[in-house]
Design a protein around this motif. Structure first.
Motif, PDB file in Angstrom:
ATOM      1  N   GLN A   1       8.016  14.716   7.621  1.00  0.00           N
ATOM      2  CA  GLN A   1       6.917  15.627   7.335  1.00  0.00           C
ATOM      3  C   GLN A   1       6.317  15.687   8.678  1.00  0.00           C
ATOM      4  N   ASN A   2       4.957  16.535   8.705  1.00  0.00           N
ATOM      5  CA  ASN A   2       4.323  16.167   9.945  1.00  0.00           C
ATOM      6  C   ASN A   2       3.061  15.208   9.618  1.00  0.00           C
ATOM      7  N   LEU A   3       3.212  14.370   8.783  1.00  0.00           N
ATOM      8  CA  LEU A   3       2.188  13.312   8.569  1.00  0.00           C
ATOM      9  C   LEU A   3       2.728  12.139   8.922  1.00  0.00           C
ATOM     10  N   SER A   4       1.795  11.026   9.273  1.00  0.00           N
ATOM     11  CA  SER A   4       1.978   9.588   9.612  1.00  0.00           C
ATOM     12  C   SER A   4       1.110   8.736   9.267  1.00  0.00           C
ATOM     13  N   ALA A   5       1.416   7.478   9.010  1.00  0.00           N
ATOM     14  CA  ALA A   5       0.591   6.610   8.342  1.00  0.00           C
ATOM     15  C   ALA A   5       0.642   5.323   9.403  1.00  0.00           C
ATOM     16  N   SER A   6      -0.752   4.679   9.097  1.00  0.00           N
ATOM     17  CA  SER A   6      -0.743   3.540   9.879  1.00  0.00           C
ATOM     18  C   SER A   6      -1.656   2.342   9.075  1.00  0.00           C
ATOM     19  N   ARG A   7      -1.246   1.206   9.467  1.00  0.00           N
ATOM     20  CA  ARG A   7      -1.964   0.091   8.784  1.00  0.00           C
ATOM     21  C   ARG A   7      -2.428  -0.893   9.727  1.00  0.00           C
ATOM     22  N   PRO A   8      -3.495  -0.575  10.357  1.00  0.00           N
ATOM     23  CA  PRO A   8      -4.062  -1.573  11.415  1.00  0.00           C
ATOM     24  C   PRO A   8      -4.654  -2.621  11.112  1.00  0.00           C
ATOM     25  N   GLN A   9      -5.110  -2.837   9.801  1.00  0.00           N
ATOM     26  CA  GLN A   9      -5.648  -4.195   9.254  1.00  0.00           C
ATOM     27  C   GLN A   9      -4.963  -4.219   7.784  1.00  0.00           C
ATOM     28  N   ASP A  10      -5.007  -5.576   7.244  1.00  0.00           N
ATOM     29  CA  ASP A  10      -4.260  -5.942   6.184  1.00  0.00           C
ATOM     30  C   ASP A  10      -4.491  -5.081   4.830  1.00  0.00           C
TER      31      ASP A  10
ATOM     32  N   SER B   1      -2.518  13.456  10.489  1.00  0.00           N
ATOM     33  CA  SER B   1      -1.438  14.406  11.133  1.00  0.00           C
ATOM     34  C   SER B   1      -2.402  14.965  12.354  1.00  0.00           C
ATOM     35  N   LYS B   2      -1.342  15.563  13.221  1.00  0.00           N
ATOM     36  CA  LYS B   2      -2.042  15.932  14.285  1.00  0.00           C
ATOM     37  C   LYS B   2      -2.318  17.415  14.437  1.00  0.00           C
ATOM     38  N   LYS B   3      -1.529  18.224  13.667  1.00  0.00           N
ATOM     39  CA  LYS B   3      -1.577  19.414  13.373  1.00  0.00           C
ATOM     40  C   LYS B   3      -1.140  19.855  12.054  1.00  0.00           C
ATOM     41  N   LEU B   4      -2.273  20.086  11.016  1.00  0.00           N
ATOM     42  CA  LEU B   4      -2.054  20.490   9.686  1.00  0.00           C
ATOM     43  C   LEU B   4      -1.352  21.957   9.279  1.00  0.00           C
ATOM     44  N   LEU B   5      -0.529  21.758   8.426  1.00  0.00           N
ATOM     45  CA  LEU B   5       0.021  23.254   7.950  1.00  0.00           C
ATOM     46  C   LEU B   5      -0.569  23.533   6.577  1.00  0.00           C
TER      47      LEU B   5
ATOM     48  N   LEU C   1       0.841  -1.131  -0.143  1.00  0.00           N
ATOM     49  CA  LEU C   1      -0.063  -0.099   0.056  1.00  0.00           C
ATOM     50  C   LEU C   1       1.085   1.213   0.002  1.00  0.00           C
ATOM     51  N   TYR C   2       0.543   2.213  -0.590  1.00  0.00           N
ATOM     52  CA  TYR C   2       1.145   3.537  -0.850  1.00  0.00           C
ATOM     53  C   TYR C   2       0.377   4.827  -0.609  1.00  0.00           C
ATOM     54  N   TRP C   3       0.867   5.867   0.012  1.00  0.00           N
ATOM     55  CA  TRP C   3       0.297   7.096   0.083  1.00  0.00           C
ATOM     56  C   TRP C   3       1.143   7.941  -0.939  1.00  0.00           C
ATOM     57  N   TYR C   4       0.419   8.596  -1.693  1.00  0.00           N
ATOM     58  CA  TYR C   4       1.139   9.863  -2.519  1.00  0.00           C
ATOM     59  C   TYR C   4       0.795  11.061  -2.044  1.00  0.00           C
ATOM     60  N   ARG C   5       1.148  12.326  -2.426  1.00  0.00           N
ATOM     61  CA  ARG C   5       0.698  13.285  -2.438  1.00  0.00           C
ATOM     62  C   ARG C   5       0.912  14.161  -3.609  1.00  0.00           C
TER      63      ARG C   5
ATOM     64  N   LEU D   1       5.862  10.177  -3.433  1.00  0.00           N
ATOM     65  CA  LEU D   1       5.718   9.179  -2.570  1.00  0.00           C
ATOM     66  C   LEU D   1       5.765   9.408  -0.991  1.00  0.00           C
ATOM     67  N   LEU D   2       4.761   9.430  -0.190  1.00  0.00           N
ATOM     68  CA  LEU D   2       4.865   9.720   1.420  1.00  0.00           C
ATOM     69  C   LEU D   2       5.141   8.454   1.998  1.00  0.00           C
ATOM     70  N   PHE D   3       4.433   7.162   1.889  1.00  0.00           N
ATOM     71  CA  PHE D   3       4.504   6.092   2.793  1.00  0.00           C
ATOM     72  C   PHE D   3       4.470   5.163   1.912  1.00  0.00           C
TER      73      PHE D   3
END
Lengths: 118, 110
Positions: free
Chosen positions: A62-71, A78-82, A33-37, A46-48
């Motif tokens: 960056q101030n972004l994070s990614a998680s994969r809690p399920q397959d 993000s906790k605080k957007l810019l 899986l991929y996250w792009y901006r 490519l971000l993650f």
């Protein structure tokens, strides 16, 4: 058949507010899986990427994070957007391994989430 | 890492054949060349992929010379709906190091 969905499609958030974009894939197992901006008029950054549950690799600090809690679930947060976080966010998947099928280099993209930070 | 170079924009007319060339001088032995099409506010969509020589599918052809340092996407008899941004991608997702070109904005005129 496999499908990928992202939501929300459009989001307007104030600076300093949190963010959560969600992506799910159906019809396959253990996808990469991929996250792009994508900034306006620009190419994809490519971000993650993730090869499995709980396994996240970051390409850009960056101030972004990614998680994969399920397959088949991938979340961008993000906790605080810019202001600079504004853009078009795309989730994508690729079959893992040769047995996953599909052409070697083909990425399957979601519909995208357009984020505007004000 | 292979870096790609494409023209920023191209114009053509309905019914014409359009060729978009991508340069990738540092392509690695295991890299494939993949082209995507993107319409505004949509995710990119796979068009065609190749490793060497020529590949043809129902929508496009991909020409790759023997040295693989460039590739040419050929769109036969374009229509207005082919107006989009076309990306040349070199690499393999399994390497997690996909290099996206800046894209070529193709405008088809009536």
């Amino acid at each position: 058949s496999q499908t990928i969905h992202q939501w929300p499609a459009t989001l307007v958030q104030p600076v300093g507010s949190p963010l959560s974009l969600e992506c799910t894939v159906e019809g396959t197992s253990n996808p990469n899986l991929y996250w792009y901006r994508q900034a306006a008029g620009r190419g994809l950054q490519l971000l993650f990427y993730s090869v499995g549950i709980g396994q996240i690799s970051s390409e850009v600090p960056q101030n972004l994070s990614a998680s994969r809690p399920q397959d088949r679930q991938f979340i961008l947060s993000s906790k605080k957007l810019l202001l600079s976080d504004s853009g078009f966010y795309l989730c994508a998947w690729h079959p893992s391994g040769v047995a996953g099928g599909g052409r070697t280099g083909e990425l399957f993209f979601g519909e995208g989430s357009r984020l505007t930070v004000l | 890492l292979a870096k790609t170079t494409q023209p920023i924009s191209m114009d053509s007319y309905e019914g014409q054949e359009v060729n978009i060339t991508c340069s990738h001088n540092n392509i690695a032995t295991n890299d494939y060349i993949t082209w995507y099409q993107q319409f505004p506010s949509q995710g990119p969509r796979f068009i065609i992929q190749g490793y060497k020589t020529k590949v043809t599918n129902e929508v496009a052809s991909l020409f790759i010379p023997a040295d693989r340092k460039s590739s040419t996407l050929s769109l036969p008899r374009v229509s207005l709906s082919d107006t989009a941004v076309y990306y040349c991608l070199v690499g393999r997702p399994s390497n997690y190091q996909l290099i996206w070109g800046a894209g070529t904005k193709l405008i088809i005129k009536p």
